[in-house]
Design an enzyme around this catalytic site. Structure first.
Site, short mmCIF file in Angstrom:
data_model
loop_
_atom_site.label_atom_id
_atom_site.label_comp_id
_atom_site.label_asym_id
_atom_site.label_seq_id
_atom_site.Cartn_x
_atom_site.Cartn_y
_atom_site.Cartn_z
N GLY A 10 0.83 -1.20 0.00
CA GLY A 10 0.00 0.00 0.00
C GLY A 10 0.87 1.25 0.00
N ARG A 20 13.55 10.36 -2.49
CA ARG A 20 14.44 11.49 -2.81
C ARG A 20 15.71 11.42 -1.97
NH1 ARG A 20 14.40 16.50 -0.10
NH2 ARG A 20 15.25 18.27 -1.29
N VAL A 22 17.03 8.74 -0.54
CA VAL A 22 17.85 7.59 -0.96
C VAL A 22 18.71 7.99 -2.16
CG1 VAL A 22 17.77 5.28 -2.00
CG2 VAL A 22 16.29 5.81 -0.04
N ARG A 78 1.23 -5.07 -5.27
CA ARG A 78 1.35 -6.28 -4.44
C ARG A 78 1.51 -7.41 -5.45
NH1 ARG A 78 -0.42 -4.34 0.64
NH2 ARG A 78 -2.15 -2.88 0.56
N ASP A 109 4.82 -4.51 6.27
CA ASP A 109 5.19 -5.87 6.68
C ASP A 109 5.25 -6.85 5.51
OD1 ASP A 109 2.42 -5.74 6.45
OD2 ASP A 109 2.07 -7.25 8.00
N THR A 132 4.31 2.89 5.45
CA THR A 132 2.93 2.37 5.57
C THR A 132 2.15 3.30 6.48
OG1 THR A 132 1.54 0.64 6.55
CG2 THR A 132 3.78 0.75 7.36
N ASP A 134 -0.17 2.42 8.32
CA ASP A 134 -0.71 1.67 9.46
C ASP A 134 0.06 1.84 10.78
OD1 ASP A 134 -2.52 0.75 7.65
OD2 ASP A 134 -1.90 -1.34 7.69
N ASP A 136 2.28 -0.11 12.03
CA ASP A 136 2.18 -1.41 12.71
C ASP A 136 3.50 -2.17 12.75
OD1 ASP A 136 2.28 -1.83 9.99
OD2 ASP A 136 0.67 -3.29 9.92
N ARG A 161 -18.16 16.40 12.46
CA ARG A 161 -18.67 16.89 13.75
C ARG A 161 -19.66 18.03 13.52
NH1 ARG A 161 -18.82 14.98 18.98
NH2 ARG A 161 -16.59 14.64 19.13
N ARG A 178 -5.41 -2.55 8.88
CA ARG A 178 -5.89 -3.93 8.77
C ARG A 178 -5.85 -4.69 10.08
NH1 ARG A 178 -3.42 -6.10 3.39
NH2 ARG A 178 -1.84 -4.67 4.17
N GLY A 192 -11.16 14.37 19.06
CA GLY A 192 -12.09 14.50 20.17
C GLY A 192 -13.26 13.52 20.11
N ARG A 218 -26.14 13.77 29.76
CA ARG A 218 -25.32 14.93 30.13
C ARG A 218 -25.43 16.07 29.12
NH1 ARG A 218 -19.66 12.18 31.49
NH2 ARG A 218 -20.29 11.07 33.36
N GLU A 229 -10.60 -0.51 10.81
CA GLU A 229 -11.14 -1.52 9.89
C GLU A 229 -10.89 -2.94 10.40
OE1 GLU A 229 -7.53 -1.35 6.60
OE2 GLU A 229 -9.44 -2.19 6.02
O1 F6P Z 1 -1.39 -1.57 4.76
C1 F6P Z 1 -1.88 -0.37 4.30
C2 F6P Z 1 -3.35 -0.46 3.98
O2 F6P Z 1 -3.79 0.81 3.57
C3 F6P Z 1 -4.24 -1.02 5.09
O3 F6P Z 1 -4.55 -0.05 6.06
C4 F6P Z 1 -5.42 -1.49 4.31
O4 F6P Z 1 -6.11 -2.50 5.00
C5 F6P Z 1 -4.82 -2.03 3.06
O5 F6P Z 1 -3.58 -1.36 2.89
C6 F6P Z 1 -5.65 -1.87 1.82
O6 F6P Z 1 -5.00 -2.48 0.75
P1 F6P Z 1 -5.39 -2.27 -0.78
O7 F6P Z 1 -4.86 -0.92 -1.20
O8 F6P Z 1 -4.67 -3.38 -1.49
O9 F6P Z 1 -6.86 -2.33 -0.88
#
Ligand code: F6P
Length: 329
Positions: A10, A20, A22, A78, A109, A132, A134, A136, A161, A178, A192, A218, A229
């Site tokens: 992604g 740039r 690199v 990918r 990853d 990425t 994410d 992660d 909002r 993901r 918020g 309140r 997601e």
């Molecule tokens: O890993 C990055 C990401 O954007 C995730 O947050 C998401 O689940 C996934 O890629 C979506 O992948 P694709 O672009 O292949 O739909």
């Protein structure tokens, strides 16, 4: 030395400033950079960036003015073919044919899994950069793209909002990630939000409804629920149905931000992180390092074995979860 660089998986805002860095750092040190287009698939297809002279080389000017650009000028993909042993052996042949001594993959990853698998057949040096949204990956406090993705999601939350307040509604906003709640937690805190649903924590629908009833009593007129997601409920659409069935006291609407979060000009934080890590990856390659990811931990640049970056789940900060609860009350 001939260094190959590519973006994979992604895309993430900040990949361009990283690329740039690199190119500029490697060329400044007297080395050559080959830009591989479309990730691992482009490597298999020998799809290289070519300069005006038709050579597969990225010079200093090839990366002029790209720091502000979203996406990646090298494109990303990918690759199914690279997941096979035959694909990886073909990649080794291509690397040998083009005399590439080292690779700098920019990705997440999946990209690093691929790099580790490639290293079983190839003795060139590999230093990855975490690109990425994410956030992660272990071995870096933040990944390139995370800050921009959060800024985009917070901007959406701010706008929602307004309409939520006018109509006294609850919005469920699904953000990417993901397997990780990082984007959701940071978006919720900065925007918020009253509720966040993450894969790292249990999403207890009756408890959320109870909390919403208290908030309504309140005098709260609008509610933001940020849903990762990867939340175990299945995402914002499913959670919305569950909340309604459990007696949610607000009228609800759902918005899935999706790929919107992957676009846009990189935030300054991502440009700086991408630049630092791109340069650091080049220095590491030149010093003979391999099999590692360049990261920034507590402001310091560090290398982490590629396998460690994805072996364990990166936990979201407990302190921020607690803070969100306090502030949402
Ligand atoms: O890993 C990055 C990401 O954007 C995730 O947050 C998401 O689940 C996934 O890629 C979506 O992948 P694709 O672009 O292949 O739909």
């Amino acid at each position: 030395m001939r260094i190959g660089v590519f973006c994979s998986g992604g895309d993430a805002p900040g990949m361009n400033p990283c690329l740039r860095a690199v190119v500029r750092s490697a060329v400044a040190a007297g080395h050559e950079v080959v830009g591989i287009r479309r990730g691992y698939q482009g490597l298999l297809d020998e799809d290289f960036y070519v300069n005006a002279a038709g050579e597969p080389v990225m010079g200093l000017r090839s990366v002029s003015n790209i720091a502000k650009l979203g996406g990646t000028i090298l494109h990303s993909s990918r690759s199914e073919e690279f997941r096979t042993e035959a694909g990886r052996l073909k990649a080794v042949d291509v690397l040998g044919k083009h005399k590439i001594d080292a690779l700098i993959p920019i990705g997440g990853d999946g990209t690093f899994h691929g790099a580790v698998a490639l290293a079983q057949h190839w003795d060139g040096r590999i230093i990855g950069c975490p690109g990425t949204i994410d956030n992660d990956l272990m071995g870096t406090d933040y990944s390139i793209g995370f800050a921009t993705a959060v800024a985009t999601a917070v901007d959406a939350l701010d706008k929602l909002r307004d309409t939520a307040e006018s109509h006294e509604r609850l919005f469920l906003v699904e953000v990417m990630g993901r397997h990780s709640g990082y984007i959701a937690l940071y978006t919720a805190l900065a925007g918020g939000a009253e509720v966040v649903a993450l894969p790292e924590t249990e999403t207890n629908v009756p408890l959320i409804v109870q909390q919403l009833q208290v908030l309504k009593a309140r005098g709260k007129q609008s509610i933001m629920v940020v849903v990762a997601e990867g939340d175990e409920t299945g995402g914002a659409v499913v959670l919305n149905e569950d909340l309604k069935k459990a007696g949610c006291p607000f009228q609800t609407r759902v918005l899935t931000l999706g790929h919107l979060q992957r676009g846009g000009s990189p935030a300054p934080a991502d440009r700086i992180l991408g630049s630092r890590l791109g340069d650091f990856a080049v220095q590491a390659v030149l010093e003979g390092e391999t099999g590692a990811m360049a990261g920034a931990v507590n402001g310091q640049l560090v290398l982490t074995p590629l396998t460690d970056t994805y072996a364990k789940h990166k936990p979201v900060p407990e302190e921020l979860l607690d803070l969100l609860k306090t502030l949402a009350s």
